[in-house]
Each structure stands twice: as structure tokens, then as C-alpha cells.
Design a protein around this motif. Structure first.
Motif, mmCIF file in Angstrom:
data_model
loop_
_atom_site.group_PDB
_atom_site.id
_atom_site.type_symbol
_atom_site.label_atom_id
_atom_site.label_comp_id
_atom_site.label_asym_id
_atom_site.label_seq_id
_atom_site.Cartn_x
_atom_site.Cartn_y
_atom_site.Cartn_z
ATOM 1 N N THR A 147 0.851 -1.188 0.000
ATOM 2 C CA THR A 147 0.000 0.000 0.000
ATOM 3 C C THR A 147 0.882 1.231 0.000
ATOM 4 N N GLY A 148 0.367 2.296 -0.562
ATOM 5 C CA GLY A 148 1.137 3.541 -0.614
ATOM 6 C C GLY A 148 0.379 4.589 -1.396
ATOM 7 N N TRP A 149 1.109 5.499 -2.020
ATOM 8 C CA TRP A 149 0.469 6.596 -2.738
ATOM 9 C C TRP A 149 1.267 6.932 -3.990
ATOM 10 N N ILE A 150 0.588 7.593 -4.937
ATOM 11 C CA ILE A 150 1.261 8.150 -6.106
ATOM 12 C C ILE A 150 0.842 9.605 -6.268
ATOM 13 N N GLU A 151 1.713 10.372 -6.890
ATOM 14 C CA GLU A 151 1.415 11.765 -7.242
ATOM 15 C C GLU A 151 1.801 11.937 -8.703
ATOM 16 N N VAL A 152 0.915 12.558 -9.489
ATOM 17 C CA VAL A 152 1.104 12.628 -10.938
ATOM 18 C C VAL A 152 0.934 14.069 -11.409
ATOM 19 N N ALA A 153 1.833 14.502 -12.292
ATOM 20 C CA ALA A 153 1.769 15.837 -12.888
ATOM 21 C C ALA A 153 2.503 15.784 -14.217
ATOM 22 N N PRO A 154 2.302 16.774 -15.083
ATOM 23 C CA PRO A 154 3.059 16.803 -16.338
ATOM 24 C C PRO A 154 4.557 16.839 -16.071
ATOM 25 N N SER A 155 5.302 16.090 -16.855
ATOM 26 C CA SER A 155 6.751 16.039 -16.703
ATOM 27 C C SER A 155 7.391 17.268 -17.337
ATOM 28 N N PRO A 156 8.526 17.726 -16.773
ATOM 29 C CA PRO A 156 9.279 18.783 -17.452
ATOM 30 C C PRO A 156 9.750 18.347 -18.826
ATOM 31 N N ARG A 157 9.886 17.021 -19.011
ATOM 32 C CA ARG A 157 10.233 16.508 -20.324
ATOM 33 C C ARG A 157 9.022 16.597 -21.243
ATOM 34 N N ARG A 158 9.297 16.561 -22.530
ATOM 35 C CA ARG A 158 8.214 16.677 -23.500
ATOM 36 C C ARG A 158 7.360 15.412 -23.524
ATOM 37 N N SER A 159 6.049 15.593 -23.573
ATOM 38 C CA SER A 159 5.093 14.516 -23.808
ATOM 39 C C SER A 159 5.229 13.357 -22.825
ATOM 40 N N ALA A 160 5.173 13.646 -21.540
ATOM 41 C CA ALA A 160 5.232 12.599 -20.523
ATOM 42 C C ALA A 160 4.570 13.091 -19.249
ATOM 43 N N LEU A 161 4.092 12.156 -18.451
ATOM 44 C CA LEU A 161 3.623 12.453 -17.110
ATOM 45 C C LEU A 161 4.671 11.960 -16.130
ATOM 46 N N ARG A 162 4.905 12.728 -15.088
ATOM 47 C CA ARG A 162 5.876 12.331 -14.065
ATOM 48 C C ARG A 162 5.118 11.720 -12.891
ATOM 49 N N ILE A 163 5.499 10.479 -12.549
ATOM 50 C CA ILE A 163 4.856 9.736 -11.474
ATOM 51 C C ILE A 163 5.805 9.657 -10.290
ATOM 52 N N HIS A 164 5.393 10.190 -9.161
ATOM 53 C CA HIS A 164 6.106 9.981 -7.902
ATOM 54 C C HIS A 164 5.332 8.910 -7.130
ATOM 55 N N ALA A 165 6.029 7.915 -6.617
ATOM 56 C CA ALA A 165 5.391 6.842 -5.862
ATOM 57 C C ALA A 165 6.101 6.667 -4.529
ATOM 58 N N SER A 166 5.352 6.314 -3.503
ATOM 59 C CA SER A 166 5.960 6.107 -2.198
ATOM 60 C C SER A 166 6.893 4.901 -2.244
ATOM 61 N N ALA A 167 7.939 4.946 -1.412
ATOM 62 C CA ALA A 167 8.912 3.852 -1.373
ATOM 63 C C ALA A 167 8.263 2.531 -0.973
ATOM 64 N N SER A 168 7.136 2.600 -0.282
ATOM 65 C CA SER A 168 6.442 1.379 0.135
ATOM 66 C C SER A 168 5.939 0.562 -1.049
ATOM 67 N N LEU A 169 5.878 1.172 -2.234
ATOM 68 C CA LEU A 169 5.410 0.481 -3.437
ATOM 69 C C LEU A 169 6.551 -0.074 -4.281
ATOM 70 N N ALA A 170 7.780 -0.001 -3.770
ATOM 71 C CA ALA A 170 8.952 -0.433 -4.551
ATOM 72 C C ALA A 170 8.863 -1.892 -4.969
ATOM 73 N N GLY A 171 8.255 -2.733 -4.150
ATOM 74 C CA GLY A 171 8.157 -4.147 -4.482
ATOM 75 C C GLY A 171 7.077 -4.474 -5.486
ATOM 76 N N ALA A 172 6.327 -3.456 -5.924
ATOM 77 C CA ALA A 172 5.231 -3.684 -6.871
ATOM 78 C C ALA A 172 5.281 -2.688 -8.023
ATOM 79 N N VAL A 173 6.489 -2.276 -8.405
ATOM 80 C CA VAL A 173 6.642 -1.244 -9.435
ATOM 81 C C VAL A 173 5.953 -1.614 -10.754
ATOM 82 N N PRO A 174 6.094 -2.850 -11.265
ATOM 83 C CA PRO A 174 5.417 -3.153 -12.532
ATOM 84 C C PRO A 174 3.918 -2.898 -12.473
ATOM 85 N N THR A 175 3.291 -3.298 -11.372
ATOM 86 C CA THR A 175 1.855 -3.116 -11.230
ATOM 87 C C THR A 175 1.498 -1.639 -11.086
ATOM 88 N N VAL A 176 2.267 -0.908 -10.308
ATOM 89 C CA VAL A 176 2.004 0.521 -10.113
ATOM 90 C C VAL A 176 2.054 1.258 -11.445
#
Length: 480
Positions: free
Chosen positions: A245-274
Motif C-alpha cells: 500500500t502507498g500513494w502516487i502523485e502525478v503531474a506533467p513532466s518537465p520533459r516533453r510529452s510525458a507524465l511524471r509519477i512519484h510513488a511512495s517507497a512502500s510500493l517499490a516491491g510492486a513497481v510493474p503493477t504501479v
């Protein structure tokens, strides 16, 4: 797509973002493969080979470009039956399903034989499902080594490798460098207590419209909008079925044409699913040009509208039931009460973001009165419990890999769920682009016809009717 060399090379020369993720180009002289949008010097045509997937390029001995990073390419949205089957299998693989299951089990999940799945998958991606899964694990590891401060051991485990030795050997064999050597080519990172990823999309993308859509439906305690950022809690299964369990935060990336996803470290073991859930929630596999061609004038005012998906099909289905015959605002209020009453409390850095939506199994054991006392009509409380029991028993799946027609039939067989609710759930939980919640009062008003005529009119927008619904809803926002 059919890989016509002339068309592909033209897209590579133009760095055409419409083809990003639809094919990859391998350069014979360097044995490196790239995305069509790569900014490196364009190779000569006779030195190029074109592949339908990153896995197909790697099987032929090409390694990923460190500049354009093929692991960041957006996905491929399809509606054709065989393509949808192959894409559904790919989504499950990217979700980590082959880490804890074999191909036969994956095929059973999709209600097909493993032989048929192999054939369709090979036709679509140019490799077997097992080869595709191996490439996805390696590309995820490459991303984690580049974008996070996780140890090499943690990267190996998070990517689905059973041992560090196996990970090191395969990485060196496939990419001609060790994980440590790749990490030394990237800037050092200070530990931040969070994971950060960029997820690419094909422009245009109307982020403000997506935020507005999600914001109006945000479940208190589970989701929130802060400026141009979307946040939510998540509960996902990681390697070995272990829940995270954990959280994500999403906003437009400074890079072109991408969203930047911040995820809590508690989700590190489930990165593919996140990451897979985030891609679905924000419709990052969409091809806006295909949608625009089908919608014609209807889509011209807002070409970047995307179909909001889900991270939890049960959550979307409950939200849809609570939204029957009430305003969006009223349904959102009731959904917040429901989440706080039956969800699990967690700690996040964000005030007010403090609950994870309940599991189906936690609701299946309740009585209708337990739910009704929180302001839910008794009939809807019974419908929610019936839904929860169907999901908890395994009789019903609500995810993008679920078979559409069978799922619609199963939903409509439940008490309190009619065609409108079933199609809304398919629209978001199944990410079905041709869903058409009918009769929807707002859609009928926007079309300006009676219900039967409005349904007939929707035929012109197949197979992208769900996007047409978004544009019809959007058109009413401008009217008093």
C-alpha cells in the motif's frame, strides 16, 4: 501495425511522435535499437531494421538506446479482437503476472488456449509471451537503475528476477554491460524516500480536462487534486502476491510529452503493477490521431481528451453504482463516506489523503444495512454487496484484460446494474474504447435526439464511442 519499411523510415526521419511505441528501429552498424522519436543522428535506411516491439529487437541481438530509452515509449491501444487479446496479455505481463504464473495460467485468465495465445502474441509482437516478459523485466530494471536510488539487489527483486546472479548474467548478456556499469553512466541520486518515473504519451494530451474529470469524481481520503497535481492511495499485489500500500502523485513532466509519477517507497516491491495501473488510469496508450479520425468534427474542439481508466476496478464499479440517478457531486460525497467507513487508514505526506479503498472481500461479508446507514439507498447497498461477492469469488474480473462481452453480461446479471452502469464500468475499469453508457441523459441532451435515435447516431463513432461520450459531456460544460 504492418511494418512497411518506407513508412517506418519516413517516421524515423521526421521523429514522428504518432509512431512512438508502435515500432522500434534497430541500427545494424551499432546493434542498438531506438524509438522513432530518438534525437540521435538518423541512420541510413539500408542500416535500419524495424520491429513491432522492443522484445523483438532484443531477441535479434539489439540493445536499447541510452538516449531515447525504449522503456519509456508509450503503449499500443487497439480494438481489433486478436490485437486486443495480445495487448491484454501484454498488459498482464507488464503487470507482473508471469512472475508468479506460467503461460497456461495466463491463457486461462484470458479464457483462451495457450496455443492460441502464443500464435496471436507472436503475430502482434514478433516474439513469444515468455520472451516479451523477459524483455519487460530487463527494461524495468534498466529504468529502475537509471531513475531510482534502489540497490542493485532491490532492482533485481522489484523487476521480477528470482536471484541477483540470474539478473546480472542476463543483463550482461543482453545489454553488453553490467547493472553497475549502467548505473555509473547516470547521475548519482540522493535518497528521497520516493520513486520517480516518466511515462510517455502521444500528444496532444489535455491534462487540465483529465484533472477536471478526476477532480469532480475524487473520493475523499483516497484521491485529491492539488493545483495541477493528482494524488491517490493504492493497494497492489507485488512479487509473490505480497500486498503493498502507498500513494502516487502525478503531474506533467518537465520533459516533453510525458507524465511524471512519484510513488511512495512502500510500493517499490510492486513497481510493474504501479506503472501499469498508472498507464491505464491516464490512458497513456491512446492514439489521438486514430480517435480524431473516427470522431471527425465532434473531436475538433478538444483533441487531447483522454479516457480516464482506473487503478481498481472494484472502486470504479462501486462509484458507478453510487452514481446512479444522482448528481456527480452527490455520488462523490457518498463515495467518500463509503471509503472512510470501510477502507483502510494509511499515513501519507499529504493532509486528507489517508485511506485506501476497501477490498471486495471486505465488502462481501457486510449486510445491506451496514452500507445503507452511510447514506446509501438500500437497493444500491444490495447491488454493491452482490458485486463484491462476484469479484471476491473470482466469478467477475474488472480489469483491462477481462473479456468485454462476457463481463458486460455478468455485470448486467447482477441486481441493480443495468446497461448504463455496466458500460460506464467497461469504459473505465476495462478501458474499453467503444463503451457507450446508454441511455445517458447528458449524452442524449448533447446529441439532441431521443434515446433510440441517439444510440443509432453513436454508430458513426465506432470503435471509439467512449471518447465520443467524453466529448459530448465536455460540450455541455460550455452551455448554461
Amino acid at each position: 501495425m504492418d511494418l512497411d519499411d518506407t513508412q517506418c523510415y519516413r517516421a524515423v526521419r521526421a521523429h514522428d511522435s504518432r509512431f512512438d511505441g508502435r515500432f522500434f528501429v534497430g541500427v545494424r552498424t551499432t546493434r542498438i535499437y531506438c524509438r522513432p522519436v530518438c534525437t540521435a543522428r538518423t541512420p541510413l535506411k539500408h542500416n535500419c531494421r524495424f520491429f513491432p516491439s522492443a522484445a523483438a529487437a532484443e531477441v535479434q541481438g539489439f540493445r536499447p538506446c541510452l538516449r531515447c530509452r525504449p522503456e519509456l515509449a508509450p503503449g499500443y491501444a487497439v480494438v481489433d479482437a486478436n490485437q486486443r487479446l495480445a495487448r491484454s496479455a501484454a498488459n498482464l505481463i507488464e503487470d507482473g503476472r508471469l512472475q508468479d504464473a506460467n503461460l497456461a495460467e495466463l491463457a486461462r485468465t484470458l479464457d483462451v488456449t495457450d496455443r492460441h495465445l502464443r500464435r496471436v502474441f507472436q503475430q502482434e509482437f514478433g516474439v513469444s509471451p515468455v520472451e516479451y516478459a523477459q524483455t519487460q523485466r530487463l527494461l524495468l530494471a534498466k529504468r529502475l537503475l537509471t531513475d531510482t536510488d534502489l540497490t542493485v539487489l532491490d532492482v533485481a527483486m522489484a523487476s521480477g528476477f528470482a536471484s541477483l546472479r540470474r539478473f546480472n548474467d542476463l543483463f550482461r548478456t543482453r545489454y553488453r554491460m553490467t547493472p553497475g556499469e549502467l548505473r555509473r553512466t547516470t547521475p548519482s541520486r540522493e535518497p528521497t524516500g520516493r520513486l520517480t518515473f516518466d511515462l510517455a504519451f502521444r500528444p496532444p494530451y489535455d491534462w487540465e480536462a483529465m484533472l477536471a474529470f478526476l477532480g469532480r469524481r475524487a473520493i475523499a481520503g483516497v484521491e485529491q487534486i492539488d493545483g495541477r497535481r493528482y494524488r491517490r492511495t493504492m493497494r497492489v499485489a507485488g512479487a509473490g502476491g505480497k500486498e503493498a500500500t502507498g500513494w502516487i502523485e502525478v503531474a506533467p513532466s518537465p520533459r516533453r510529452s510525458a507524465l511524471r509519477i512519484h510513488a511512495s517507497a512502500s510500493l517499490a516491491g510492486a513497481v510493474p503493477t504501479v506503472l501499469a495501473r498508472a498507464k491505464c488510469l491516464f490512458d497513456l496508450a491512446c492514439h489521438p490521431d486514430q480517435v480524431a479520425a473516427a470522431l471527425g468534427p465532434l473531436g475538433e474542439a478538444h483533441p487531447g481528451l483522454r479516457l480516464a481508466g482506473s487503478v481498481d476496478g472494484f472502486e470504479i464499479a462501486v462509484r458507478a453504482i453510487l452514481g446512479q440517478q444522482v448528481t456527480v457531486a452527490a455520488a462523490t460525497t457518498i463515495a467518500g463516506r463509503f471509503a472512510r467507513a470501510f477502507g483502510t487508514a494509511i499515513v501519507t505526506p499529504f493532509a486528507g489523503l489517508d485511506h485506501v479503498f476497501p477490498r471486495a472481500g471486505e465488502i462481501a461479508v457486510l449486510e445491506p444495512g451496514d452500507i445503507a446507514k452511510h447514506g446509501v439507498i438500500a437497493a444500491r447497498a444490495r447491488a454493491i454487496i452482490a458485486l463484491a461477492k462476484a469479484i471476491d469469488s473470482g466469478a467477475l474480473r474488472l480489469d483491462p484484460a477481462a473479456p468485454v462481452e462476457a463481463t458486460l453480461a455478468a455485470l448486467e446479471a447482477l441486481p441493480g446494474i443495468g446497461p448504463w452502469t455496466a458500460h460506464y464500468i467497461a469504459m473505465r475499469a476495462l478501458a474499453w474504447p467503444d463503451a457507450f453508457p446508454h441511455p445517458d441523459v447528458a449524452v442524449i441532451k448533447a446529441i439532441g435526439e431521443k434515446p433510440r435515435a441517439a444510440l443509432a447516431a453513436s454508430e458513426q463513432w465506432r470503435p471509439w464511442r467512449a471518447y465520443a461520450v467524453l466529448h459530448l459531456w465536455k460540450s455541455l460544460e460550455k452551455k448554461p
